[in-house]
Design a protein around this motif. Sequence first.
Motif, short mmCIF file in Angstrom:
data_model
loop_
_atom_site.label_atom_id
_atom_site.label_comp_id
_atom_site.label_asym_id
_atom_site.label_seq_id
_atom_site.Cartn_x
_atom_site.Cartn_y
_atom_site.Cartn_z
N ASP A 190 39.77 -36.70 61.23
CA ASP A 190 40.42 -35.46 61.71
C ASP A 190 39.91 -34.23 60.99
OD1 ASP A 190 41.58 -36.32 59.34
OD2 ASP A 190 43.46 -35.27 59.74
N LEU A 191 39.05 -34.45 59.96
CA LEU A 191 38.49 -33.31 59.23
C LEU A 191 36.98 -33.25 59.37
CD1 LEU A 191 40.56 -33.09 55.91
CD2 LEU A 191 40.49 -31.45 57.78
N MET A 192 36.47 -33.72 60.49
CA MET A 192 35.03 -33.62 60.74
C MET A 192 34.66 -32.14 60.84
SD MET A 192 33.85 -36.64 60.69
CE MET A 192 32.22 -36.46 61.42
N LEU A 193 33.67 -31.74 60.05
CA LEU A 193 33.29 -30.33 59.98
C LEU A 193 31.97 -30.09 60.69
CD1 LEU A 193 34.06 -29.68 56.18
CD2 LEU A 193 35.60 -29.35 58.11
N THR A 194 31.80 -28.86 61.15
CA THR A 194 30.50 -28.46 61.69
C THR A 194 29.53 -28.31 60.53
OG1 THR A 194 30.95 -26.10 61.48
CG2 THR A 194 31.67 -27.17 63.54
N ASP A 195 28.25 -28.19 60.84
CA ASP A 195 27.25 -28.02 59.76
C ASP A 195 27.55 -26.78 58.93
OD1 ASP A 195 26.00 -30.28 60.61
OD2 ASP A 195 24.38 -29.25 61.71
N GLU A 196 27.94 -25.71 59.60
CA GLU A 196 28.25 -24.46 58.89
C GLU A 196 29.47 -24.64 57.99
OE1 GLU A 196 29.37 -19.78 59.79
OE2 GLU A 196 28.79 -21.09 61.45
N GLN A 197 30.49 -25.34 58.51
CA GLN A 197 31.69 -25.59 57.72
C GLN A 197 31.39 -26.50 56.53
OE1 GLN A 197 34.18 -27.13 60.88
NE2 GLN A 197 35.28 -25.19 61.12
N GLN A 198 30.50 -27.47 56.75
CA GLN A 198 30.12 -28.38 55.67
C GLN A 198 29.41 -27.62 54.55
OE1 GLN A 198 30.97 -31.62 55.43
NE2 GLN A 198 30.00 -31.71 53.41
N ARG A 199 28.56 -26.66 54.93
CA ARG A 199 27.87 -25.85 53.92
C ARG A 199 28.88 -25.01 53.14
NH1 ARG A 199 23.90 -25.57 58.00
NH2 ARG A 199 24.76 -23.63 58.83
N GLU A 200 29.88 -24.48 53.86
CA GLU A 200 30.92 -23.69 53.22
C GLU A 200 31.73 -24.56 52.24
OE1 GLU A 200 33.40 -20.47 52.16
OE2 GLU A 200 31.42 -20.54 53.10
N LEU A 201 32.01 -25.78 52.65
CA LEU A 201 32.74 -26.72 51.78
C LEU A 201 31.96 -26.97 50.50
CD1 LEU A 201 34.87 -28.86 51.05
CD2 LEU A 201 33.61 -30.49 52.49
N GLU A 202 30.68 -27.23 50.64
CA GLU A 202 29.84 -27.51 49.46
C GLU A 202 29.77 -26.30 48.53
OE1 GLU A 202 26.21 -28.83 51.22
OE2 GLU A 202 27.07 -30.75 51.88
N LYS A 203 29.70 -25.11 49.14
CA LYS A 203 29.65 -23.88 48.33
C LYS A 203 30.96 -23.70 47.56
CE LYS A 203 30.63 -19.59 49.68
NZ LYS A 203 30.60 -18.28 50.38
N GLN A 204 32.10 -23.85 48.26
CA GLN A 204 33.39 -23.66 47.61
C GLN A 204 33.62 -24.71 46.53
OE1 GLN A 204 36.93 -22.62 49.61
NE2 GLN A 204 35.94 -21.54 51.30
N TRP A 205 33.26 -25.94 46.83
CA TRP A 205 33.44 -27.01 45.84
C TRP A 205 32.64 -26.72 44.58
CZ3 TRP A 205 36.31 -30.87 44.24
CH2 TRP A 205 35.77 -31.79 43.33
N GLU A 206 31.40 -26.28 44.74
CA GLU A 206 30.54 -26.01 43.60
C GLU A 206 31.12 -24.90 42.73
OE1 GLU A 206 27.80 -24.51 40.91
OE2 GLU A 206 28.31 -23.30 42.67
N ILE A 207 31.63 -23.84 43.37
CA ILE A 207 32.18 -22.69 42.64
C ILE A 207 33.50 -23.04 41.97
CG2 ILE A 207 33.16 -20.37 42.89
CD1 ILE A 207 31.06 -19.89 45.11
N LEU A 208 34.40 -23.68 42.74
CA LEU A 208 35.75 -23.91 42.24
C LEU A 208 35.83 -25.03 41.20
CD1 LEU A 208 37.71 -23.47 45.59
CD2 LEU A 208 37.46 -21.82 43.73
N SER A 209 34.95 -26.00 41.29
CA SER A 209 34.97 -27.10 40.32
C SER A 209 34.20 -26.75 39.05
CB SER A 209 34.40 -28.38 40.94
OG SER A 209 33.04 -28.19 41.31
N ARG A 210 33.40 -25.68 39.11
CA ARG A 210 32.57 -25.29 37.97
C ARG A 210 33.45 -24.93 36.77
NH1 ARG A 210 29.83 -20.12 39.39
NH2 ARG A 210 28.75 -21.39 40.94
N GLY A 211 33.17 -25.54 35.64
CA GLY A 211 33.90 -25.22 34.41
C GLY A 211 35.19 -25.99 34.23
N ALA A 212 35.63 -26.74 35.25
CA ALA A 212 36.88 -27.50 35.13
C ALA A 212 36.67 -28.71 34.23
CB ALA A 212 37.36 -27.95 36.51
#
Length: 418
Positions: A4-26
Amino acid sequence: MDKDLMLTDEQQRELEKQWEILSRGAVEIIPEDEFKRKIAKSIKENKPLKVKLGLDPSAPDIHIGHTVPLQKLRQFQELGHTVQLVIGDFTGQIGDPTGKSETRKQLSKEQVRENAETYVKQLFKVLDPQKTEIHYNSEWLEPLTFVDVVNLAGKITVARMLERDDFEKRFKANQSISIHEFFYPLMQGYDSVALKSDVEIGGTDQKFNLLMGRHLQKEYGVEQQSILMLPLIEGLDGVQKMSKSLGNYIGIDEEPNQIYGKAMSIPDELMIKYYQLVTDLPHEEVQRMVKGLQEQAIHPRDAKMKLAYTLVRMYHGEEAAKEAEQHFKTVFQKGALPDDIPVVELEKEQLEGGKVWIVKLIVTLGLVPSNGEGRRMVKQGAVKINGQKVDDLDYEVNIEQDMVVQVGKRKFAKIKLQ
């Protein structure tokens, strides 16, 4: 990822970007897969995450140690998410017992509210007010009836409470633990129930309280929050956690010259951590600085001056940062005296035949808090009279008009005789 959370290619890129930024330093994310799923769901449904940070205004001033989670919240905001800033005006009257070896002194509601007003003003030096919700937890905690409180207390056991490190240590050492202290993590956790938070941020010392939020959300039938824990930052001594009570802090409301000068005293080995956790510099620029320091292509002094400049610029603006840097170069690198030396008037009764013991003099001028600290500074060769070092503990100073006394690198006084 769920179907139910299948993402488009653009959404997948956005997910990877957000994950990289938000998990950084944790230091730790609980649980990682759930947090990533929350980000994906937020992107797919175009619905911002509700990201909570609880703050108890036990003192009115914020130092840069407090800004570690604030910088992470700012990243959430820049990615479109909403910050739930919980001012613990109710819990602050009890005081968080985390890391304490004794019961904390309770503050009055007026003290907490007064501190909170100053807090909020300073918080917006980092956070975007347009993407920040300010909540006071008295809104939902004060109306609770005694039946509500008993029901809340029934959702956790004493054994579980005593798993908490500070409670366990105090219990084993036969030190008193007041019942009301057990309610602090329950109340902090209940904040997450009331706000239906998706994510909660906190330092590694807050793990028990953060997990309590997840536990209580499950008990009350609310979707559980993810937890993102960030490192604590050591103060200027390089050892203890930054704290105003220890005097090893840099306050974000301090004068530009103070911030700059204090930043220049940060131990070299902590510079990278400060760059990564308390500056707003782009990740790429921080990485270049880290690499340059590690490869010895950048001198630690230059890196520290860049750090000091950045901190002043963040809280006072570009012009103030330039002036603070010039002040530092003039006073400390070239050995000149600052233009704004405080003038202290001494009366003849304070002088003993025109001479004063060096330790008594620097205490009288307010340059050190005690004789013990005065002796230490003299022994270290940190005391100067008109630019001349004094390291003799028995030295008697012949007091003269306009004499300049210096302790350390940043404390000066000019004597005026009455």
